[in-house]
Design a protein around this motif. Structure first.
Motif, PDB file in Angstrom:
ATOM      1  N   PHE B 193       1.150  -0.908  -0.532  1.00 58.01           N
ATOM      2  CA  PHE B 193      -0.483   0.056   0.030  1.00 58.01           C
ATOM      3  C   PHE B 193       1.018   0.960  -0.238  1.00 58.01           C
ATOM      4  O   PHE B 193       0.370   1.878  -0.839  1.00 58.01           O
ATOM      5  N   VAL B 196       2.577   2.151  -3.794  1.00 57.49           N
ATOM      6  CA  VAL B 196       1.758   2.215  -4.799  1.00 57.49           C
ATOM      7  C   VAL B 196       0.949   4.457  -3.962  1.00 57.49           C
ATOM      8  O   VAL B 196       0.859   4.990  -4.960  1.00 57.49           O
ATOM      9  N   ALA B 200       1.870   7.046  -6.624  1.00 55.26           N
ATOM     10  CA  ALA B 200       0.831   8.160  -6.738  1.00 55.26           C
ATOM     11  C   ALA B 200       1.564   9.678  -6.916  1.00 55.26           C
ATOM     12  O   ALA B 200       1.215  10.231  -7.654  1.00 55.26           O
ATOM     13  N   LYS B 219      -2.099  16.416  -6.405  1.00 50.27           N
ATOM     14  CA  LYS B 219      -3.313  14.853  -6.784  1.00 50.27           C
ATOM     15  C   LYS B 219      -2.648  14.147  -6.332  1.00 50.27           C
ATOM     16  O   LYS B 219      -3.272  12.942  -5.929  1.00 50.27           O
ATOM     17  N   GLY B 220      -1.657  13.701  -6.100  1.00 47.54           N
ATOM     18  CA  GLY B 220      -0.412  12.545  -6.101  1.00 47.54           C
ATOM     19  C   GLY B 220      -0.856  12.254  -4.800  1.00 47.54           C
ATOM     20  O   GLY B 220      -1.009  11.328  -4.383  1.00 47.54           O
ATOM     21  N   THR B 223      -4.851  11.695  -3.655  1.00 45.27           N
ATOM     22  CA  THR B 223      -4.207   9.545  -3.795  1.00 45.27           C
ATOM     23  C   THR B 223      -3.689   9.119  -2.871  1.00 45.27           C
ATOM     24  O   THR B 223      -4.726   7.889  -2.462  1.00 45.27           O
ATOM     25  N   MET B 226      -5.478   8.915   0.639  1.00 46.38           N
ATOM     26  CA  MET B 226      -7.289   8.733   0.069  1.00 46.38           C
ATOM     27  C   MET B 226      -6.981   7.336   0.582  1.00 46.38           C
ATOM     28  O   MET B 226      -7.783   6.418   0.874  1.00 46.38           O
ATOM     29  N   LEU B 227      -5.561   7.165  -0.880  1.00 39.50           N
ATOM     30  CA  LEU B 227      -5.543   4.725   0.154  1.00 39.50           C
ATOM     31  C   LEU B 227      -5.221   4.748   1.451  1.00 39.50           C
ATOM     32  O   LEU B 227      -5.419   3.912   1.963  1.00 39.50           O
ATOM     33  N   ILE B 230      -7.825   4.415   3.436  1.00 40.29           N
ATOM     34  CA  ILE B 230      -8.691   3.179   3.223  1.00 40.29           C
ATOM     35  C   ILE B 230      -8.255   2.664   4.537  1.00 40.29           C
ATOM     36  O   ILE B 230      -8.911   1.838   5.535  1.00 40.29           O
ATOM     37  N   VAL B 262     -19.324   7.628   0.734  1.00 39.84           N
ATOM     38  CA  VAL B 262     -17.604   7.214   1.028  1.00 39.84           C
ATOM     39  C   VAL B 262     -16.918   8.146  -0.091  1.00 39.84           C
ATOM     40  O   VAL B 262     -15.617   8.151  -0.121  1.00 39.84           O
ATOM     41  N   GLU B 263     -16.585   8.411  -1.127  1.00 36.86           N
ATOM     42  CA  GLU B 263     -16.484   8.835  -2.057  1.00 36.86           C
ATOM     43  C   GLU B 263     -16.289  10.236  -2.162  1.00 36.86           C
ATOM     44  O   GLU B 263     -14.592  11.178  -2.189  1.00 36.86           O
ATOM     45  N   LEU B 266     -13.616  10.599   1.333  1.00 38.36           N
ATOM     46  CA  LEU B 266     -12.375  10.259   0.970  1.00 38.36           C
ATOM     47  C   LEU B 266     -11.805  11.330  -0.334  1.00 38.36           C
ATOM     48  O   LEU B 266     -10.662  12.279   0.701  1.00 38.36           O
ATOM     49  N   GLN B 267     -12.052  12.101  -1.325  1.00 42.70           N
ATOM     50  CA  GLN B 267     -12.010  13.347  -2.039  1.00 42.70           C
ATOM     51  C   GLN B 267     -11.604  14.585  -0.239  1.00 42.70           C
ATOM     52  O   GLN B 267     -10.629  15.325  -0.523  1.00 42.70           O
TER      53      GLN B 267
END
Lengths: 382, 382
Positions: B193, B196, B200, B219-220, B223, B226-227, B230, B262-263, B266-267
């Motif tokens: 994780f 990744v 990003a 943005k990276g 991301t 957000m990952l 989770i 949930v989307e 996260l944003q």
């Protein structure tokens, strides 16, 4: 090529929706056409047309479920251990069909297809499709093949979602269902992972609002794939396969290239995926998975969704699958049982996580073979 | 500001490594200096200097563990429910210290600091640091504060890693350890994780090989956050908190903006993180977490790593934490027990996942308070 392979198979195409009255109606309210369905078949349809099994593929799968595309094709279809003469889906007995889903990128119409109205790729003008839409398109293929009723529908992961949707939408056309490592609705955790994967793609400048042509968003797609790949494995399988092994030396590099075997493995998986999969299709298909919720039908409860379903079910899950966990299969079993549906169910002990449905052939194969034989017996002798 | 707050606190700075012979040696072989340590203290050091507790923060934490920075500061420190007068880390009794880790971006020297040798930010020329390096820098701070031995070290997640490292590297300076939701080595799943997430960031063109200035790789970094977010929650907590609720309507949008609660959650988390955290620090700190493996010391087994450790331990994990799962705490407990270390351990029933160490105050607070009181009793009356 092993001895009990289906051998060389030729992909086929079926196109419909060329005329206005033949378009495919979609859940979003739009209509799609022309629609091409890429499919493959294995074995022979019997005279009674009673031995057809439809296999449904998962997110990154395609119509090529078994065999080879040429003499020098080194890679068999994605479920080759399951489909062939004498295999669980025994092609000496059954006529096996598998088609690429619409929205996909392996022959069926999807966002990378040319929109005949513009002469350009659809890209993001392609309508957002659902599992229900995929199944509606497969129903057209069924009619085209002259089949009135499938002996069985079988699929793992998103393939299982399609099988469930078939049973609910076309109960008269479904003889039985094998729902493997699947769910009637993905959890918010799954939705969240899919969201992050799509964000990685959309954030790649090469994605260009979906309008990429030659330069594809390979970094974004690779990142999305690496993330998803983790969710297909399990903590235990990753410990067994990689542990904390370093890739190429016995000490840390103290930089940001990969050090750990698991890091280089993921990079490799990401790179390979980019070679074969379309980034926009990844957006469309993950969206379809997230939208899928059988319990949205009827009055919102899952048992109600199955009220017209009566065919027998096989429901299989895997202990270490945390993406489509066994408790979700159990909910499915309970909803079916409430409708007095005959359900065989099993939670297979496996450390392979969600990927177990592609790996646990010995156990899964036996279950599938037995279930298929039983439903076939009823059709032929009952 | 509630009644039992520590009130207004002033961040402090300690700089060392200004002269060549005072540089901080690092595990990578390089030396770092000057090094600034941003820290905060709460309560009073007693005359015997025996009541000092060091709290270690997690990946995205900082030195501001409790209280407020000004009268109109609306947000208390990150563990405010745990630190204050009458709270588990009772500032009427203990002298509590927390410092920002090196490599971080909240006051201590890290990749976004100016390298005095060049007058430019270090960026990727900052050396890759380890948990051991963070602790070595904290040891300098301890000396600076005139403390010879901590009454206790306490931390959750990466904070717990630092506490364990302290016990192994400076056993004479550690009176006791509270290791919460942590591990002696992160699993390959966790490494994956982190990989990744770093990909990003590195894939964001604004990252610019780490040399971003005004345009940050938001943005990276978003991301990556957000990952990671989770992985801090659990399937169950996400089901409870979000389920499949839609954000702003009762039907799907059929596009790729967020539909599910949930989307959008996260944003929001991703956007907020970008405002307060440096992308390069994210690379450095996750790398330190991945590299951390206490069992690399000695002959590779965990029990051997603790052979010089004799102070009492409290080891706490949470049932639904799948990032630092209870079985890893259990391995820790067993390795300590092999060295006849006195260990209190508990697996707290919680649905909050890894974040439980920031949320389960009632249960965790009681354990921490009791453990601290006991070790303090021994120091003052034993």
């Amino acid at each position: 090529m092993n001895g009990n392979s289906v051998g060389i198979v030729k992909p086929q195409d079926f196109t419909f929706g060329i005329t206005e009255d033949d378009l495919l109606p979609l859940d979003c309210g739009k209509k799609l056409g022309p629609v091409n369905i890429r499919f493959e078949t294995y074995g022979e349809l019997n005279a009674e047309r009673s031995n057809a099994i439809l296999i449904l593929h998962a997110l990154s799968g395609d119509a090529h479920v078994a065999g080879y595309h040429s003499e020098d094709d080194g890679k068999a279809g994605w479920w080759d251990d399951m489909v062939g003469p004498g295999k669980p889906f025994d092609t000496l007995k059954y006529f096996v069909v598998c088609s690429n889903v619409i929205g996909g990128c392996s022959g069926s119409t999807g966002p990378s297809s040319i929109n005949p109205a513009t002469g350009q790729r659809y890209s993001l003008s392609f309508p957002v499709i659902t599992i229900g839409d995929m199944v509606r398109a497969q129903h057209r293929l069924m009619k085209h093949l002259g089949i009135e009723r499938w002996l069985s529908l079988a699929g793992g992961s998103m393939g299982g979602m399609q099988a469930l949707q078939w049973a609910v939408d076309y109960p008269e056309a479904v003889g039985s269902v094998m729902a493997i490592a699947t769910t009637a609705r993905i959890s918010p955790q799954g939705i969240a992972f899919d969201w992050v994967g799509r964000e990685a793609i959309k954030n790649d400048p090469a994605w260009d609002g979906g309008n990429y042509r030659d330069a594809i968003p390979e970094k974004g797609l690779s990142t999305a794939r690496m993330l998803a790949h983790i969710t297909y494995l399990s903590d235990e399988s990753m410990l067994n396969k990689f542990g904390r092994k370093l890739q190429s030396s016995d000490h840390y590099s103290y930089d940001f290239d990969y050090d750990f075997s698991v890091e280089s493995y993921l990079q490799y998986q990401g790179r390979r995926f980019v070679e074969r999969f379309d980034a926009n299709s990844y957006l469309y298909i993950t969206r379809a998975i997230d939208y899928f919720d059988l319990s949205d039908r009827g009055n919102g409860d899952l048992a109600a969704a199955f009220r017209n379903v009566s065919c027998p079910f096989l429901v299989v899950s895997f202990t270490s699958d945390w993406l489509f966990p066994p408790y979700q299969s159990q909910q499915l079993v309970e909803a079916l049982a409430e409708n007095h549906v005959k359900v065989s169910s099993c939670v297979i002990e496996s450390s392979y996580g969600h990927d177990a449905f592609l790996l646990e052939y010995a156990t899964l194969g036996k279950m599938v073979a037995d279930f298929a034989v039983n439903v076939y017996k009823k059709v032929t002798h009952g």
